[in-house]
Design a protein around this motif. Sequence first.
Motif, PDB file in Angstrom:
ATOM      1  N   THR A  54      36.568 -38.414  19.755  1.00 51.85           N
ATOM      2  CA  THR A  54      37.245 -37.281  19.139  1.00 51.85           C
ATOM      3  C   THR A  54      38.750 -37.420  19.373  1.00 51.85           C
ATOM      4  OG1 THR A  54      37.180 -35.904  21.119  1.00 51.85           O
ATOM      5  CG2 THR A  54      35.246 -35.799  19.637  1.00 51.85           C
ATOM      6  N   ASN A  55      39.544 -36.645  18.645  1.00 52.26           N
ATOM      7  CA  ASN A  55      40.986 -36.648  18.876  1.00 52.26           C
ATOM      8  C   ASN A  55      41.305 -36.267  20.316  1.00 52.26           C
ATOM      9  OD1 ASN A  55      41.444 -37.413  16.246  1.00 52.26           O
ATOM     10  ND2 ASN A  55      41.970 -35.361  15.526  1.00 52.26           N
ATOM     11  N   ARG A  56      40.572 -35.315  20.845  1.00 54.47           N
ATOM     12  CA  ARG A  56      40.761 -34.913  22.242  1.00 54.47           C
ATOM     13  C   ARG A  56      40.513 -36.093  23.172  1.00 54.47           C
ATOM     14  NH1 ARG A  56      39.616 -29.778  25.169  1.00 54.47           N
ATOM     15  NH2 ARG A  56      39.113 -30.345  27.315  1.00 54.47           N
ATOM     16  N   ASP A  57      39.425 -36.828  22.951  1.00 55.42           N
ATOM     17  CA  ASP A  57      39.112 -38.005  23.770  1.00 55.42           C
ATOM     18  C   ASP A  57      40.226 -39.044  23.695  1.00 55.42           C
ATOM     19  OD1 ASP A  57      36.621 -36.905  24.424  1.00 55.42           O
ATOM     20  OD2 ASP A  57      35.586 -37.985  22.820  1.00 55.42           O
ATOM     21  N   ILE A  58      40.751 -39.264  22.494  1.00 55.59           N
ATOM     22  CA  ILE A  58      41.806 -40.257  22.304  1.00 55.59           C
ATOM     23  C   ILE A  58      43.066 -39.848  23.058  1.00 55.59           C
ATOM     24  CG2 ILE A  58      43.335 -41.330  20.589  1.00 55.59           C
ATOM     25  CD1 ILE A  58      40.926 -41.010  18.592  1.00 55.59           C
ATOM     26  N   ALA A  59      43.451 -38.576  22.958  1.00 57.05           N
ATOM     27  CA  ALA A  59      44.642 -38.094  23.660  1.00 57.05           C
ATOM     28  C   ALA A  59      44.480 -38.208  25.175  1.00 57.05           C
ATOM     29  CB  ALA A  59      44.940 -36.649  23.263  1.00 57.05           C
ATOM     30  N   LEU A  60      43.316 -37.851  25.678  1.00 59.68           N
ATOM     31  CA  LEU A  60      43.074 -37.954  27.124  1.00 59.68           C
ATOM     32  C   LEU A  60      43.017 -39.409  27.580  1.00 59.68           C
ATOM     33  CD1 LEU A  60      40.546 -35.020  27.547  1.00 59.68           C
ATOM     34  CD2 LEU A  60      42.876 -35.132  28.493  1.00 59.68           C
TER      35      LEU A  60
ATOM     36  N   CYS B 285      45.410 -44.077  30.379  1.00 55.13           N
ATOM     37  CA  CYS B 285      45.965 -45.435  30.334  1.00 55.13           C
ATOM     38  C   CYS B 285      47.435 -45.446  30.747  1.00 55.13           C
ATOM     39  CB  CYS B 285      45.828 -46.029  28.935  1.00 55.13           C
ATOM     40  SG  CYS B 285      44.149 -46.490  28.488  1.00 55.13           S
ATOM     41  N   PHE B 286      48.210 -44.502  30.232  1.00 53.32           N
ATOM     42  CA  PHE B 286      49.632 -44.456  30.562  1.00 53.32           C
ATOM     43  C   PHE B 286      49.824 -44.289  32.069  1.00 53.32           C
ATOM     44  CE2 PHE B 286      53.762 -42.629  31.264  1.00 53.32           C
ATOM     45  CZ  PHE B 286      54.577 -43.372  30.423  1.00 53.32           C
ATOM     46  N   CYS B 287      49.116 -43.345  32.664  1.00 59.97           N
ATOM     47  CA  CYS B 287      49.286 -43.073  34.093  1.00 59.97           C
ATOM     48  C   CYS B 287      48.731 -44.196  34.972  1.00 59.97           C
ATOM     49  CB  CYS B 287      48.664 -41.726  34.454  1.00 59.97           C
ATOM     50  SG  CYS B 287      49.595 -40.333  33.766  1.00 59.97           S
ATOM     51  N   ALA B 288      47.845 -45.010  34.424  1.00 57.63           N
ATOM     52  CA  ALA B 288      47.319 -46.166  35.156  1.00 57.63           C
ATOM     53  C   ALA B 288      48.214 -47.389  34.969  1.00 57.63           C
ATOM     54  CB  ALA B 288      45.898 -46.480  34.699  1.00 57.63           C
ATOM     55  N   GLY B 289      49.236 -47.272  34.123  1.00 63.00           N
ATOM     56  CA  GLY B 289      50.097 -48.403  33.835  1.00 63.00           C
ATOM     57  C   GLY B 289      49.446 -49.429  32.921  1.00 63.00           C
TER      58      GLY B 289
ATOM     59  N   LEU C 160      46.747 -48.845  25.639  1.00 60.78           N
ATOM     60  CA  LEU C 160      47.338 -47.891  24.703  1.00 60.78           C
ATOM     61  C   LEU C 160      47.295 -48.393  23.263  1.00 60.78           C
ATOM     62  CD1 LEU C 160      50.535 -46.889  26.715  1.00 60.78           C
ATOM     63  CD2 LEU C 160      48.440 -45.546  26.453  1.00 60.78           C
ATOM     64  N   ALA C 161      47.431 -49.693  23.078  1.00 59.87           N
ATOM     65  CA  ALA C 161      47.586 -50.275  21.739  1.00 59.87           C
ATOM     66  C   ALA C 161      46.521 -49.826  20.741  1.00 59.87           C
ATOM     67  CB  ALA C 161      47.648 -51.797  21.828  1.00 59.87           C
ATOM     68  N   PRO C 162      45.235 -49.896  21.072  1.00 65.34           N
ATOM     69  CA  PRO C 162      44.228 -49.517  20.065  1.00 65.34           C
ATOM     70  C   PRO C 162      44.185 -48.010  19.760  1.00 65.34           C
ATOM     71  CG  PRO C 162      43.160 -50.144  22.124  1.00 65.34           C
ATOM     72  CD  PRO C 162      44.624 -50.438  22.280  1.00 65.34           C
ATOM     73  N   LEU C 163      44.874 -47.219  20.545  1.00 65.91           N
ATOM     74  CA  LEU C 163      44.881 -45.774  20.341  1.00 65.91           C
ATOM     75  C   LEU C 163      45.970 -45.332  19.362  1.00 65.91           C
ATOM     76  CD1 LEU C 163      44.570 -44.699  24.086  1.00 65.91           C
ATOM     77  CD2 LEU C 163      42.711 -45.010  22.438  1.00 65.91           C
TER      78      LEU C 163
ATOM     79  N   PRO D 168      57.403 -51.213  32.449  1.00 68.16           N
ATOM     80  CA  PRO D 168      56.079 -50.577  32.525  1.00 68.16           C
ATOM     81  C   PRO D 168      56.115 -49.232  33.256  1.00 68.16           C
ATOM     82  CG  PRO D 168      55.997 -52.856  33.292  1.00 68.16           C
ATOM     83  CD  PRO D 168      57.443 -52.503  33.122  1.00 68.16           C
ATOM     84  N   PRO D 169      55.259 -48.327  32.809  1.00 63.33           N
ATOM     85  CA  PRO D 169      55.173 -47.037  33.507  1.00 63.33           C
ATOM     86  C   PRO D 169      54.649 -47.248  34.925  1.00 63.33           C
ATOM     87  CG  PRO D 169      53.469 -47.204  31.815  1.00 63.33           C
ATOM     88  CD  PRO D 169      54.331 -48.411  31.691  1.00 63.33           C
ATOM     89  N   GLU D 170      55.209 -46.489  35.833  1.00 66.22           N
ATOM     90  CA  GLU D 170      54.768 -46.525  37.226  1.00 66.22           C
ATOM     91  C   GLU D 170      53.376 -45.887  37.313  1.00 66.22           C
ATOM     92  OE1 GLU D 170      56.124 -43.939  41.068  1.00 66.22           O
ATOM     93  OE2 GLU D 170      57.714 -44.814  39.844  1.00 66.22           O
ATOM     94  N   ARG D 171      52.489 -46.533  38.048  1.00 58.75           N
ATOM     95  CA  ARG D 171      51.173 -45.914  38.243  1.00 58.75           C
ATOM     96  C   ARG D 171      51.354 -44.591  38.966  1.00 58.75           C
ATOM     97  NH1 ARG D 171      46.360 -49.992  39.507  1.00 58.75           N
ATOM     98  NH2 ARG D 171      46.691 -51.341  37.717  1.00 58.75           N
ATOM     99  N   CYS D 172      50.621 -43.603  38.527  1.00 57.67           N
ATOM    100  CA  CYS D 172      50.753 -42.278  39.112  1.00 57.67           C
ATOM    101  C   CYS D 172      49.443 -41.524  38.929  1.00 57.67           C
ATOM    102  CB  CYS D 172      51.892 -41.523  38.447  1.00 57.67           C
ATOM    103  SG  CYS D 172      51.562 -41.156  36.731  1.00 57.67           S
ATOM    104  N   THR D 173      49.394 -40.367  39.513  1.00 55.27           N
ATOM    105  CA  THR D 173      48.258 -39.482  39.282  1.00 55.27           C
ATOM    106  C   THR D 173      48.735 -38.342  38.383  1.00 55.27           C
ATOM    107  OG1 THR D 173      48.747 -38.212  41.289  1.00 55.27           O
ATOM    108  CG2 THR D 173      47.184 -40.033  41.506  1.00 55.27           C
ATOM    109  N   TYR D 174      47.784 -37.595  37.887  1.00 52.64           N
ATOM    110  CA  TYR D 174      48.125 -36.467  37.031  1.00 52.64           C
ATOM    111  C   TYR D 174      47.030 -35.421  37.140  1.00 52.64           C
ATOM    112  CZ  TYR D 174      44.771 -38.536  33.770  1.00 52.64           C
ATOM    113  OH  TYR D 174      43.639 -39.042  33.199  1.00 52.64           O
ATOM    114  N   GLN D 175      47.404 -34.202  36.849  1.00 53.26           N
ATOM    115  CA  GLN D 175      46.466 -33.077  36.825  1.00 53.26           C
ATOM    116  C   GLN D 175      46.616 -32.379  35.484  1.00 53.26           C
ATOM    117  OE1 GLN D 175      44.340 -33.634  39.455  1.00 53.26           O
ATOM    118  NE2 GLN D 175      44.360 -31.448  39.785  1.00 53.26           N
ATOM    119  N   VAL D 176      45.572 -32.381  34.686  1.00 57.09           N
ATOM    120  CA  VAL D 176      45.611 -31.698  33.393  1.00 57.09           C
ATOM    121  C   VAL D 176      45.588 -30.191  33.645  1.00 57.09           C
ATOM    122  CG1 VAL D 176      44.360 -31.269  31.244  1.00 57.09           C
ATOM    123  CG2 VAL D 176      44.521 -33.600  32.159  1.00 57.09           C
ATOM    124  N   LEU D 177      46.546 -29.502  33.059  1.00 54.32           N
ATOM    125  CA  LEU D 177      46.643 -28.046  33.187  1.00 54.32           C
ATOM    126  C   LEU D 177      45.987 -27.341  32.007  1.00 54.32           C
ATOM    127  CD1 LEU D 177      50.392 -27.905  34.270  1.00 54.32           C
ATOM    128  CD2 LEU D 177      48.372 -27.852  35.754  1.00 54.32           C
TER     129      LEU D 177
END
Length: 107
Positions: free
Chosen positions: A2-8, A13-17, A22-25, A53-62
């Motif tokens: 779903t679009n939601r799945d793709i966005a998440l 991927c971004f936060c994992a570096g 990301l390319a196929p999305l 490259p993006p720095e690996r980080c964690t994230y919390q979806v609000l």
Amino acid sequence: MTNRDIALEFLRCFCAGNVAGLAPLLASNLRLRGPLYRFDSRDSYLDSLKNDPPERCTYQVLSVTESEDSVSIYYDYEKRDRTLTIAQLFRFENQRISNILLVFDGR
């Protein structure tokens, strides 16, 4: 997916570096607008990420909000030295991200 799945998946991927993930999305005509960068194609965006490259980080979806052709995600982007609250609006064409609006306070 779903679009939601793709966005998440983009966020994961971004936060994992994981730039390759990301390319196929992303649609080839991706348009990204944010406070620091503007891109008008998938390739220019991915080239930028490969060079810095993006720095690996964690994230919390609000919050995740979706409509027929868009998904917005608000999240805390947790880097080593600080946490930044970010909002991203994703628009889709043919199950690929075609437009990203990135909003955060870069001060």
